[in-house]
Design a protein around this motif. Structure first.
Motif, PDB file in Angstrom:
ATOM      1  N   ILE A 151      10.766   4.313 -16.202  1.00 51.59           N
ATOM      2  CA  ILE A 151       9.477   4.923 -15.838  1.00 51.59           C
ATOM      3  C   ILE A 151       8.605   3.864 -15.164  1.00 51.59           C
ATOM      4  CG2 ILE A 151       7.364   5.974 -16.716  1.00 51.59           C
ATOM      5  CD1 ILE A 151       9.008   7.157 -18.999  1.00 51.59           C
ATOM      6  N   ALA A 152       8.546   2.670 -15.776  1.00 51.36           N
ATOM      7  CA  ALA A 152       7.743   1.584 -15.207  1.00 51.36           C
ATOM      8  C   ALA A 152       8.287   1.143 -13.854  1.00 51.36           C
ATOM      9  CB  ALA A 152       7.705   0.399 -16.178  1.00 51.36           C
ATOM     10  N   ALA A 153       9.616   1.119 -13.720  1.00 49.51           N
ATOM     11  CA  ALA A 153      10.225   0.653 -12.481  1.00 49.51           C
ATOM     12  C   ALA A 153       9.975   1.611 -11.322  1.00 49.51           C
ATOM     13  CB  ALA A 153      11.718   0.461 -12.694  1.00 49.51           C
ATOM     14  N   ASP A 154       9.968   2.911 -11.591  1.00 47.31           N
ATOM     15  CA  ASP A 154       9.711   3.904 -10.541  1.00 47.31           C
ATOM     16  C   ASP A 154       8.222   4.036 -10.220  1.00 47.31           C
ATOM     17  OD1 ASP A 154      12.373   4.528 -10.237  1.00 47.31           O
ATOM     18  OD2 ASP A 154      12.310   6.352 -11.444  1.00 47.31           O
ATOM     19  N   GLU A 155       7.373   3.597 -11.123  1.00 43.28           N
ATOM     20  CA  GLU A 155       5.935   3.829 -10.997  1.00 43.28           C
ATOM     21  C   GLU A 155       5.310   3.240  -9.728  1.00 43.28           C
ATOM     22  OE1 GLU A 155       2.591   3.875 -14.355  1.00 43.28           O
ATOM     23  OE2 GLU A 155       3.112   1.830 -13.746  1.00 43.28           O
ATOM     24  N   PRO A 156       5.639   1.996  -9.313  1.00 42.08           N
ATOM     25  CA  PRO A 156       4.996   1.471  -8.103  1.00 42.08           C
ATOM     26  C   PRO A 156       5.233   2.336  -6.871  1.00 42.08           C
ATOM     27  CG  PRO A 156       5.987  -0.314  -9.349  1.00 42.08           C
ATOM     28  CD  PRO A 156       6.445   0.957  -9.992  1.00 42.08           C
ATOM     29  N   LEU A 157       6.473   2.810  -6.672  1.00 45.75           N
ATOM     30  CA  LEU A 157       6.730   3.679  -5.525  1.00 45.75           C
ATOM     31  C   LEU A 157       6.021   5.012  -5.690  1.00 45.75           C
ATOM     32  CD1 LEU A 157       8.132   4.208  -2.850  1.00 45.75           C
ATOM     33  CD2 LEU A 157      10.169   4.939  -4.119  1.00 45.75           C
ATOM     34  N   ALA A 158       6.057   5.572  -6.889  1.00 41.90           N
ATOM     35  CA  ALA A 158       5.369   6.845  -7.116  1.00 41.90           C
ATOM     36  C   ALA A 158       3.878   6.723  -6.828  1.00 41.90           C
ATOM     37  CB  ALA A 158       5.596   7.304  -8.558  1.00 41.90           C
ATOM     38  N   THR A 159       3.271   5.651  -7.309  1.00 40.47           N
ATOM     39  CA  THR A 159       1.838   5.451  -7.074  1.00 40.47           C
ATOM     40  C   THR A 159       1.547   5.296  -5.591  1.00 40.47           C
ATOM     41  OG1 THR A 159       1.614   4.391  -9.240  1.00 40.47           O
ATOM     42  CG2 THR A 159      -0.132   3.992  -7.643  1.00 40.47           C
ATOM     43  N   ARG A 160       2.387   4.527  -4.891  1.00 46.82           N
ATOM     44  CA  ARG A 160       2.169   4.321  -3.452  1.00 46.82           C
ATOM     45  C   ARG A 160       2.291   5.621  -2.673  1.00 46.82           C
ATOM     46  NH1 ARG A 160       1.988  -0.226  -0.220  1.00 46.82           N
ATOM     47  NH2 ARG A 160       1.275  -1.141  -2.185  1.00 46.82           N
ATOM     48  N   ARG A 167      -0.133   8.334 -17.325  1.00 51.30           N
ATOM     49  CA  ARG A 167       0.163   7.433 -18.427  1.00 51.30           C
ATOM     50  C   ARG A 167      -0.998   6.460 -18.578  1.00 51.30           C
ATOM     51  NH1 ARG A 167       4.812   8.552 -15.999  1.00 51.30           N
ATOM     52  NH2 ARG A 167       4.613   6.943 -14.433  1.00 51.30           N
ATOM     53  N   PRO A 168      -1.021   5.676 -19.655  1.00 53.90           N
ATOM     54  CA  PRO A 168      -2.114   4.718 -19.821  1.00 53.90           C
ATOM     55  C   PRO A 168      -2.233   3.811 -18.604  1.00 53.90           C
ATOM     56  CG  PRO A 168      -0.780   4.830 -21.808  1.00 53.90           C
ATOM     57  CD  PRO A 168      -0.065   5.640 -20.771  1.00 53.90           C
ATOM     58  N   LEU A 169      -3.455   3.610 -18.116  1.00 50.16           N
ATOM     59  CA  LEU A 169      -3.666   2.751 -16.958  1.00 50.16           C
ATOM     60  C   LEU A 169      -3.319   1.312 -17.292  1.00 50.16           C
ATOM     61  CD1 LEU A 169      -7.062   4.177 -15.636  1.00 50.16           C
ATOM     62  CD2 LEU A 169      -4.773   4.586 -14.727  1.00 50.16           C
ATOM     63  N   SER A 170      -2.840   0.604 -16.286  1.00 48.79           N
ATOM     64  CA  SER A 170      -2.491  -0.796 -16.490  1.00 48.79           C
ATOM     65  C   SER A 170      -3.748  -1.653 -16.502  1.00 48.79           C
ATOM     66  CB  SER A 170      -1.561  -1.271 -15.366  1.00 48.79           C
ATOM     67  OG  SER A 170      -1.337  -2.656 -15.470  1.00 48.79           O
ATOM     68  N   GLY A 171      -3.768  -2.624 -17.417  1.00 51.20           N
ATOM     69  CA  GLY A 171      -4.866  -3.571 -17.452  1.00 51.20           C
ATOM     70  C   GLY A 171      -4.560  -4.835 -16.681  1.00 51.20           C
ATOM     71  N   ILE A 172      -3.569  -4.782 -15.805  1.00 50.79           N
ATOM     72  CA  ILE A 172      -3.118  -5.957 -15.070  1.00 50.79           C
ATOM     73  C   ILE A 172      -3.969  -6.154 -13.818  1.00 50.79           C
ATOM     74  CG2 ILE A 172      -1.139  -6.987 -13.886  1.00 50.79           C
ATOM     75  CD1 ILE A 172       0.624  -5.175 -15.704  1.00 50.79           C
ATOM     76  N   GLU A 173      -4.369  -7.393 -13.573  1.00 54.63           N
ATOM     77  CA  GLU A 173      -5.205  -7.703 -12.424  1.00 54.63           C
ATOM     78  C   GLU A 173      -4.471  -7.389 -11.121  1.00 54.63           C
ATOM     79  OE1 GLU A 173      -4.162  -9.868 -14.661  1.00 54.63           O
ATOM     80  OE2 GLU A 173      -5.901 -10.078 -15.976  1.00 54.63           O
ATOM     81  N   ALA A 174      -5.217  -6.906 -10.126  1.00 58.00           N
ATOM     82  CA  ALA A 174      -4.601  -6.487  -8.873  1.00 58.00           C
ATOM     83  C   ALA A 174      -3.915  -7.639  -8.150  1.00 58.00           C
ATOM     84  CB  ALA A 174      -5.662  -5.847  -7.971  1.00 58.00           C
ATOM     85  N   GLU A 188       4.019  -2.680 -21.540  1.00 61.76           N
ATOM     86  CA  GLU A 188       3.010  -1.677 -21.878  1.00 61.76           C
ATOM     87  C   GLU A 188       3.643  -0.299 -22.051  1.00 61.76           C
ATOM     88  OE1 GLU A 188      -0.911  -3.449 -19.479  1.00 61.76           O
ATOM     89  OE2 GLU A 188       0.135  -1.672 -18.747  1.00 61.76           O
ATOM     90  N   LEU A 189       4.491   0.071 -21.091  1.00 65.56           N
ATOM     91  CA  LEU A 189       5.053   1.422 -21.132  1.00 65.56           C
ATOM     92  C   LEU A 189       6.112   1.565 -22.219  1.00 65.56           C
ATOM     93  CD1 LEU A 189       5.191   2.520 -17.390  1.00 65.56           C
ATOM     94  CD2 LEU A 189       3.643   3.238 -19.191  1.00 65.56           C
ATOM     95  N   ALA A 207      10.281  13.933 -14.934  1.00 69.91           N
ATOM     96  CA  ALA A 207       9.210  14.503 -14.119  1.00 69.91           C
ATOM     97  C   ALA A 207       8.834  13.566 -12.979  1.00 69.91           C
ATOM     98  CB  ALA A 207       7.994  14.791 -15.000  1.00 69.91           C
ATOM     99  N   GLN A 208       8.741  12.272 -13.273  1.00 71.17           N
ATOM    100  CA  GLN A 208       8.382  11.320 -12.221  1.00 71.17           C
ATOM    101  C   GLN A 208       9.491  11.209 -11.178  1.00 71.17           C
ATOM    102  OE1 GLN A 208       6.014   7.379 -12.575  1.00 71.17           O
ATOM    103  NE2 GLN A 208       8.145   6.806 -12.882  1.00 71.17           N
ATOM    104  N   ALA A 209      10.751  11.164 -11.633  1.00 69.68           N
ATOM    105  CA  ALA A 209      11.876  11.107 -10.702  1.00 69.68           C
ATOM    106  C   ALA A 209      11.908  12.369  -9.831  1.00 69.68           C
ATOM    107  CB  ALA A 209      13.191  10.957 -11.467  1.00 69.68           C
TER     108      ALA A 209
END
Length: 360
Positions: A151-160, A167-174, A188-189, A207-209
């Motif tokens: 889920i985490a690995a697919d997330e960057p492409l899905a978000t783009r 899912r919970p928002l990431s607290g990681i600096e941009a 986190e995930l 669902a994300q896939a």
């Protein structure tokens, strides 16, 4: 003694994928009409398949291990080679019918087909994890955590691509380093999904896939031609779909070996696409100053890696699956079977740089 109920339960994953032989289809349909337990499980499996909007296509079933394949998935170099205990006994072909045909999203373009097939393959495997979600797989992940990682690995492409990821928002600096940020997001995930049931995690991944495969960029090569930077790599979106297919297959193979099953490699055409992408990335990583090596994969083309201004100093040939497993971190350079002649240091440089590309 195997009962009809037990026999039908072994066929349910294949039934959900539409991959049963006619005789098995008749037996299963008749049993589902009378058995509420199997009918509920069959509906659950078909819901997963329909979430991917897939239709049956020819493919390869689980089979016996290829000679020379590596052992259990490797953890980072500082950790032992074994990621944890394996299932007892040799790999089995229990879910062979489930992957006799691979499901693929309809009307996806060629660049998204490897990801669609890998998603379908993992969907066919996951029912075999029932009751074994805490089985160690790779690194410090169990089966449940490995699905959460995807889920985490697919997330960057899905978000783009503008896909909603509830899912919970990431607290990681941009501006955080990409690999540190990625590792933190995976953590986190995994923590989030371990607070939910495996079925909920599988549904979230599915669902994300499915949303990725339904995106315009999965179906239109022109829409997928724009370049974006994800995971430290600036590539066309089309190539990022190939990366997703590569990683999904690698982790499906991890899961299969953890559960005592053997996962088939991608279909030949998909494997060729993955190899070509890996060679391009490897060539860029080596740079023009590296000693020139003539590299080839069995049954495929040849490439000159490194300097194009100097004579070739060595020749290196790998099986295409072994090459992908090396790039994926499932072989170390000394382990990977190869044919090599010439300058050993030049060959070693290519193998070590290929292995260094792994982040899976």
């Amino acid at each position: 003694m195997t009962t009809e109920h037990d026999a039908v339960r072994d066929l349910l994953a294949a039934w959900a994928l539409g991959a049963l032989e006619p005789a098995d289809e008749r037996t299963t349909t008749a049993h589902l009409a009378d058995c509420a337990v199997c009918a509920d499980e069959a509906r659950r499996l078909r819901t997963v398949v329909r979430a991917l909007d897939g239709s049956p296509a020819d493919g390869t079933a689980f089979d016996e291990p290829r000679p020379g394949r590596p052992g259990p998935p490797k953890a980072p170099p500082a950790e032992p080679a074994s990621a944890g205990p394996r299932a007892d006994g040799p790999p089995t072909a229990v879910p062979a019918r489930a992957l006799r045909r691979r499901s693929a999203a309809p009307a996806v373009a060629a660049h998204a087909a490897p990801y669609a097939a890998a998603v379908a393959g993992l969907s066919g495997l996951l029912p075999e994890a029932e009751g074994r979600w805490t089985t160690p797989v790779v690194h410090d992940w169990d089966v449940h955590a490995t699905v959460a990682h995807l889920i985490a690995a697919d997330e960057p492409l899905a978000t783009r691509l503008g896909i909603d990821t509830p899912r919970p928002l990431s607290g990681i600096e941009a501006d955080a380093d990409w690999d540190a940020a990625w590792n933190r997001r995976t953590g986190e995930l995994i923590a989030h999904e371990h607070g939910r049931t495996p079925a909920e995690t599988v549904a979230a991944w599915s669902a994300q896939a499915g949303a990725l495969l339904a995106a315009p960029e999965a179906r239109d090569p022109q829409a997928a031609a724009r370049a974006v930077t994800l995971m430290g790599m600036r590539l066309p979106v089309a190539d990022h779909f190939l990366v997703r297919g590569f990683e999904t297959w690698i982790h499906t193979d991890d899961l299969g070996r953890a559960l005592g099953l053997t996962v088939p490699p991608p279909p030949e055409e998909h494997l060729r696409r993955l190899v070509r992408l890996a060679v391009r990335v490897l060539g860029a990583a080596l740079g023009p100053g590296a000693p020139a090596v003539l590299f080839s994969v069995t049954g495929g083309p040849e490439w000159v890696l490194g300097s194009d201004a100097e004579p070739v100093r060595a020749e290196l040939a790998l099986d295409p699956v072994d090459f992908c497993l090396l790039v994926g971190g499932r072989y170390t350079p000394p382990e990977v079977p190869r044919g090599a002649t010439g300058d050993e240091s030049a060959v070693r440089n290519v193998l070590e740089r290929a292995a260094s590309l792994a982040w899976l």
